[in-house]
Write a protein that holds these residues in place. Structure first.
Motif, PDB file in Angstrom:
ATOM      1  N   ASP A  25       0.837  -1.210   0.000  1.00  0.00           N
ATOM      2  CA  ASP A  25       0.000   0.000   0.000  1.00  0.00           C
ATOM      3  C   ASP A  25       0.868   1.256   0.000  1.00  0.00           C
ATOM      4  N   ARG A  26       1.934   1.261   0.788  1.00  0.00           N
ATOM      5  CA  ARG A  26       2.837   2.400   0.872  1.00  0.00           C
ATOM      6  C   ARG A  26       3.705   2.515  -0.388  1.00  0.00           C
ATOM      7  N   ALA A  29       1.298   3.751  -3.374  1.00  0.00           N
ATOM      8  CA  ALA A  29       0.457   4.934  -3.162  1.00  0.00           C
ATOM      9  C   ALA A  29       0.940   6.191  -3.894  1.00  0.00           C
ATOM     10  N   ILE A  55      -6.612   0.488  -3.956  1.00  0.00           N
ATOM     11  CA  ILE A  55      -6.325   1.900  -4.210  1.00  0.00           C
ATOM     12  C   ILE A  55      -7.120   2.419  -5.406  1.00  0.00           C
TER      13      ILE A  55
END
Length: 181
Positions: A25-26, A29, A55
């Motif tokens: 996710d990081r 992103a 996302i």
């Protein structure tokens, strides 16, 4: 022919420790947004495809491409369990070719380019699929790909019409983000 990570080892690619260390996710992103079209090449069991689907949301699409049907089945089962299967389209690649249509805002090649028999042809196909404002994320494992080999991959990407835009830090990885020239 390069060694391809077998579907039998998928569990090692998806373990909770790896998710903590790499935090998909990081990682993704900064590069993807809701509504985008994303291509995850060598998606395996969905380590990146599933978080990217969360996302991009219901107005976007992740095409999860892999050479092994077992990997696609594993990924889609996990995507279904996590409620994002509607945003993911599994695609079975052909040997030596991704074989998808369309254009993409973001193309991910995480720890897989070294498994491709013809890197130049693969990068050329990626270049043909990326939108003018898109990004290509390339990461290779430092325990399989030496700095010298990665430098050759980088030079090949530049020769195929990409320019480097970032060098994210990925634990145990050599990583570059490119945009089309």
């Amino acid at each position: 022919m390069p060694h391809i990570c077998s579907h039998k080892h998928a569990i090692h690619l998806e373990n909770p420790l790896r998710r903590m260390l790499h935090q998909p996710d990081r990682i993704y992103a900064p590069w993807i947004r809701p509504g985008m079209r994303v291509l995850d090449i060598g998606c395996g069991g969905g380590f990146a495809a599933i978080p990217m689907a969360r996302i991009i949301g219901n107005n976007g699409l992740v095409v999860a491409a892999d050479l092994q049907p077992e990997m696609l089945q594993r990924m889609f089962s996990r995507a279904t369990a996590e409620g994002v299967a509607d945003f993911i389209h599994p695609h079975l690649c052909q040997a030596g070719r991704i074989g998808v249509d369309g254009s993409y805002n973001f193309i991910n090649a995480f720890w897989m380019l070294h498994e491709v028999p013809d890197i130049h042809a693969h990068l050329e196909e990626i270049r043909s699929l990326i939108r003018p404002d898109g990004h290509f994320f390339l990461s290779e494992p430092c325990f399989h790909v030496t700095a010298k080999v990665f430098a050759k991959e980088h030079e090949a990407a530049l020769a195929k019409g990409f320019r480097e835009v970032a060098r994210p830090r990925i634990l145990m990885g050599r990583t570059r983000v490119y945009a089309p020239t």
